[in-house]
Design an enzyme around this catalytic site. Structure first.
Site, PDB file in Angstrom:
ATOM      1  N   GLU B 172       0.821  -1.209   0.000  1.00  0.00           N
ATOM      2  CA  GLU B 172       0.000   0.000   0.000  1.00  0.00           C
ATOM      3  C   GLU B 172       0.860   1.267   0.000  1.00  0.00           C
ATOM      4  O   GLU B 172       0.764   2.115   0.896  1.00  0.00           O
ATOM      5  CB  GLU B 172      -0.956  -0.035   1.197  1.00  0.00           C
ATOM      6  N   HIS B 414     -17.892  -9.655   5.827  1.00  0.00           N
ATOM      7  CA  HIS B 414     -16.540  -9.158   6.055  1.00  0.00           C
ATOM      8  C   HIS B 414     -15.852 -10.017   7.104  1.00  0.00           C
ATOM      9  O   HIS B 414     -16.387 -10.237   8.185  1.00  0.00           O
ATOM     10  CB  HIS B 414     -16.572  -7.698   6.535  1.00  0.00           C
ATOM     11  N   GLU B 509      -9.305   4.009  -0.102  1.00  0.00           N
ATOM     12  CA  GLU B 509      -9.285   4.387   1.320  1.00  0.00           C
ATOM     13  C   GLU B 509      -8.197   5.422   1.615  1.00  0.00           C
ATOM     14  O   GLU B 509      -8.372   6.280   2.473  1.00  0.00           O
ATOM     15  CB  GLU B 509      -9.118   3.146   2.202  1.00  0.00           C
TER      16      GLU B 509
END
Lengths: 704, 704
Positions: B172, B414, B509
């Site tokens: 990321e 989830h 995000e």
């Protein structure tokens, strides 16, 4: 089991500053003093009948990335004293009822500067001290990583010790008897080769550690209730004769990932001037939680035979084929592979063992090597090594199930994991369901070789949690567990009595791998068995391994009578009848004892005991009036003597004595035994010759 | 899917000594030369249209405890050449049919002195080269541990690269565009903070690595079919501009535990002088095995909304209570805990989202934070962190299931694991059964934080195997998987098409965590998406995070039109409709595109592409005649132009164009868009203004 009565009282006092606090055992003979050093380091010491046995010793934990750790700067903010006394009934055991009687002191400490609290809880029994660290729920201590537990056990002298080398991966070492000061010099030779081993220090030893002081006091250091924590070793500062805890690390080198609320296991110190008291102690069990399994009706002590010794000795093999350099489950086609002709777990052979067990009243049968994967099963960090449900082509699961059932024999499953713990967990539900479906009520697990995930160790917190997971899941399936190469027990069988056995030491197999010391079995009850029963697998009648396998030059260092005695001296609810059926058939009179001996008891009386030299114990079979006596003897001939005062005073009995012949010797004449009968009463005084590496067994039945 | 035709031929020749061998792509433009150095080191090189693109590069593997390793002293003992050409139909994809056409050369090497054999298998496509090491079953190479794979990729110059820092635990990072020679100097700033990160070298980068040479050639290095092996990074020797493979280690520092027969993943080198060709390449998929799931009828591309962005932005929380310093599953009583009032996954709120999804034809709804354990869910090496079946008291599983069903919405589960992989595996069967029981057909998994078992990494062989285990088990339960923080994909979705998404890069995000670079989405398709679809979670309409949460000062660096375009440019069978319902309600005309856009395609035509600058793609919706066009633009304003030649020549269409307004800008004016309609044909030439960080989306329907 629920017949528990508690006579308790507790009081509370707040102590200002570093004033010492004292706790006495119910009989007042043991006295523990707790204090804080000037820098706020917690200290304890222990005395027995006015004599110091543990000198002032530090308590605390070193934390990772935490300069202050939980080592010093503590103040006592609360002390709670209480007494506890209850009787409880184990599901199985050496005795029908166990008394759990102790005085307790829980000291709450607050750390200056960090405002963190810990509680050190001491429980002082008549036979020893248990204490642990507790971490209450609080804001400033939530998650923390232990760099090392810094619990000291300061010895009062250079004691004689019965020790094995500290190791993160194996407990299968021969015991060494030496002074503490000699450990360093002997350590290298103590570390004999093993499939997986990680010694860590030249003065590192394992618990339970048995010691004897120069003035005849017996000391035993161990732990109780090892749950969600790393197994503790002891490292000796041999200048000052101070042991300090040395936990098993994880792959990062850390010793524990903790969350508050939580606690460590109990650290235990047994003390007595009578070695028999150490063997009789139930302190380790008492420090564990009561049984958490509601319905325990399916948990039954059991004797069992096994398709096992023939592989151990090299007569046959676990593997089915020699055709492949390696195998891959789901890929290798075993059905079309050429059999090697030495596979032990074939249906015909298994049925022979079922017949043998059935004919001799042996309730269980273990079969190893029944499932695919044994061709290359260890030493390769192999992940998918077994699936625990696929039999070799020559092992007829259904047919064997039916045959065993028709003969009244219960099959015992074998789950060798090769240390590949993730793989085992992945298959656990299906494997246990498979057991349920095919009449297997107990499993022997194995963890030979290095642990997968690599980098981890057999005794780390993470892998300790694995064994616990297996145990609890097995309970859900009503399966009893006998764990080999797993962490040594710490009394957890009280809480999960489906843990009916563990190896966790050098078992009989080593007699076929070069031989164990003749006095090995006079030490194990003082060390390995302190935490719980051992699946020692006794009962070897043929001591010359070359008679089974010409390539095996090993010799079983025990007399035949000694092998009989083990069924009594090595307490276990699980006892193997280990030798080959044909060897038992050669000695039917001696074999009678193995057929007769019980595996569950109402009473146990330790008659004689000296670690390394001899142990004599009498046990009363559960729900009967039959007694069985066992004596194992050390390296030198000796005459054992006792009064049978444990018998009912008003009754007459017949004793059948299985003893060493006069010319018996573990090495030169192990099969020389004699069997004779005597009429006995509670006043009978018995003197019995014991050969080197020998012993005797007695079965006593009421004369009617 | 089974409509496979193979036109193959193969021949066999035995080559004596170190003669070079050549392999050409079907169109002859790519040429790979294999040879052995004098010391028997395998070498390869690659040229495109007569120009070298990979200079002579070494091949081999360094083994642990093996001086010779698999590096040199090789002789060629066999070479097999063949051609393969088939068409196959993916379960879902950018196109209805994929051609898999390559020439293959399999070189069998024998190592002098060890008599060990390896095969290096090369597959040369028109769009690139794939090769792997294979280890046939043999006596002298059975189990071995890789110290390091030593595969080189020798660059021909100091190329421009689009790179993120090599790391064992995270992908990321924001992409950096620089010369290869600048990587070392920029590396420190490239390593931005992450919950779990382990960079390993100052010149280490991740794959897929996109590069452009000075003379306009596009190069892409990645891997395909990462199964039972460690994820590969690349380490640059920046004196010689040679990349070398750098595998992710396990806790022991080893790079792989191997068993023969076996093989490595494919190492891939895409080459083209047209950047669009890199995006259109199906080489990664083609190098994976055909689908192993027999019945794929339950696998469906899907658009979904989520109770998610409100937590990401800090408006609400995953956790239910702030009452405890930490929680313990099975101990903490959530039912009696005081709710924190910010818990997003409460039944009322979830039903609001179900209504929103239902009203807008969005088929799926993800809810995060529904299950107990979020109070202290990461950063503590916590083992038992979630159980995946216990909802918070305010999340009514059954009621929500019924409500969603009544509204035609499919719930998406989830499963955040917090990196605690063993715990997840322990609960997997029950968790998937729970999903089956409650109408959840897809799961988003998460691996935030360090891996448990500690010491291991997100991309090691052991943990790669975990993701694969989850994927295969999910298939058994007919569950689709969208894995976040898992290893980046390598085309495995061909073999297991229930892998409908992965994160494995910096997703949307980060726009709420400080913002990503405006040209981020013009790079991702050249890097992250080479291995498979990304759950990028596009569709943000409100760029000012402080409007959602006053404490969040982040800004989404994209225009609204750019956000629409992402549904086309970021190919995925799983597309989130990420923003809050109230934001979509403010822009119903723009939202229409998201409602209309397809998620599965029969055709895809890459119209314009330059990594870091722009991407324009047109896609034809599955089973329809509707087309959707997306353009994402980089940091600078630009006019995109194209001919709509992909349309049927004999038809008229209506195009609805969602474009940046003239004054739009990702930072200062992101919501400035215009929507207009045009009649178009295959001859229409369209020029469209694109703002900085902007773009456009077009939906084209046949005029009837």
């Amino acid at each position: 089991m629920k017949n528990i009565f508690i006579k308790g009282f507790l009081w509370l006092l707040v102590v200002q500053g570093a004033i010492g606090q004292q706790l006495k055992s119910p009989n007042q003979q043991l006295v523990m003093d707790f204090s804080l050093q000037n820098n706020g380091t917690p200290m304890y010491q222990l005395s027995f009948k006015g004599k110091m046995v543990i000198k002032p010793s530090k308590l605390g934990l070193e934390l990772k990335n935490d300069a202050k750790s939980l080592l010093h700067d503590f103040m006592v903010v609360d002390t709670k004293n209480s007494t506890f006394d209850e009787n409880w009934k184990p599901v199985w055991g050496e005795v029908a009822t166990i008394r759990n009687h102790y005085n307790e002191m829980a000291v709450t400490l607050n750390q200056k500067g960090t405002d963190r609290q810990i509680v050190i809880r001491f429980r002082l029994f008549d036979d020893g001290l248990g204490f642990r660290y507790e971490f209450p729920s609080q804001k400033n201590l939530v998650y923390f990583t232990i760099k090392e537990e810094k619990t000291q056990f300061a010895m009062t002298g250079d004691h004689k010790a019965f020790w094995i080398a500290g190791d993160y991966d194996t407990q299968e070492y021969d015991y060494i008897t030496s002074k503490l000061s000699e450990i360093r010099g002997l350590h290298k030779q103590a570390v004999t080769p093993n499939c997986s081993q990680t010694p860590f220090s030249e003065t590192g030893v394992q618990t339970a550690l048995m010691m004897k002081t120069a003035d005849g006091l017996y000391l035993n250091l161990h732990e109780a209730a090892l749950i969600n924590y790393a197994c503790m070793h002891l490292n000796l500062d041999d200048k000052n004769m101070v042991f300090e805890s040395w936990l098993t690390p994880n792959a990062n080198g850390d010793k524990g990932d903790m969350q508050a609320p939580g606690q460590t296991p109990w650290r235990t110190i047994m003390v007595s001037n009578d070695a028999r008291q150490i063997l009789a102690s139930k302190m380790t069990l008492n420090l564990n939680e009561p049984c958490k399994i509601e319905d325990t009706s399916w948990i039954k002590p059991i004797k069992y035979a096994g398709v096992w010794w023939e592989m151990i000795t090299g007569k046959s093999t676990w593997s089915y084929t020699n055709e492949f350099p390696s195998v891959q489950l789901g890929v290798t086609n075993f059905a079309q592979a050429k059999p090697n002709g030495t596979h032990g777990a074939n249906t015909t052979n298994v049925k022979k063992y079922i017949d043998f067990a059935s004919q001799n009243g042996i309730e269980g049968l273990l079969v190893e090597g029944w499932n695919v994967g044994w061709e290359d099963w260890f030493g390769h960090a192999k992940d998918y090594v077994f699936d625990f449900v696929t039999p070799y082509p020559d092992f007829d699961v259904k047919g064997i199930h039916q045959y065993a059932q028709s003969k009244g024999v219960k099959m015992i499953m074998h789950h060798e994991t090769s240390g590949s713990t993730r793989n085992y967990e992945r298959h656990l539900d299906k494997a246990f369901q498979f057991m349920n479906d095919n009449g297997y009520g107990a499993v022997k697990t194995g963890y030979v070789g290095n642990i997968v995930p690599v980098g981890d160790y057999h005794y780390s917190q993470f892998i300790v949690n694995h064994y616990q997971h297996v145990l609890e899941k097995a309970a859900q399936y009503h399966i009893m567990v006998n764990g080999h190469e797993a962490v040594r027990p710490t009394g957890i069988c009280r809480t999960y009595p489906n843990l009916i056995g563990n190896e966790a030491a050098r078992g009989t197999e080593y007699q076929a791998f070069g031989g164990s010391k003749p006095n090995h079995v006079t030490i194990l009850p003082f060390t390995r068995l302190i935490g719980g029963p051992m699946d020692y697998t006794p009962g070897i009648f043929e001591m010359d391994m070359s008679k089974i396998n010409p390539d095996n030059k090993s010799h079983v260092n025990a007399t035949l009578a000694n092998q009989l005695a083990l069924y009594v001296t090595m307490y276990s609810p699980l006892q193997m009848v280990s030798d080959l059926p044909e060897h038992y058939n050669r000695f039917p009179d001696a074999f009678q004892f193995i057929k007769d001996v019980a595996v569950d008891w109402d009473e146990s009386v330790y008659l004689e005991a000296e670690p390394g030299d001899y142990i004599t114990v009498a046990r009363k079979a559960k729900g009967s009036n039959n007694w069985f006596v066992g004596n194992v003897n050390g390296n030198y001939a000796r005459t054992s003597s006792m009064v049978l005062s444990f018998l009912d005073t008003n009754k007459k009995y017949v004793a059948t004595i299985y003893a060493d012949a006069k010319d018996a010797h573990y090495k030169t004449n192990p099969q020389a035994y004699k069997i004779y009968k005597l009429e006995v009463t509670s006043k009978t005084n018995l003197a019995q010759y014991c050969a080197p590496g020998g012993g005797y067994a007695i079965s006593i039945t009421e004369k009617k």
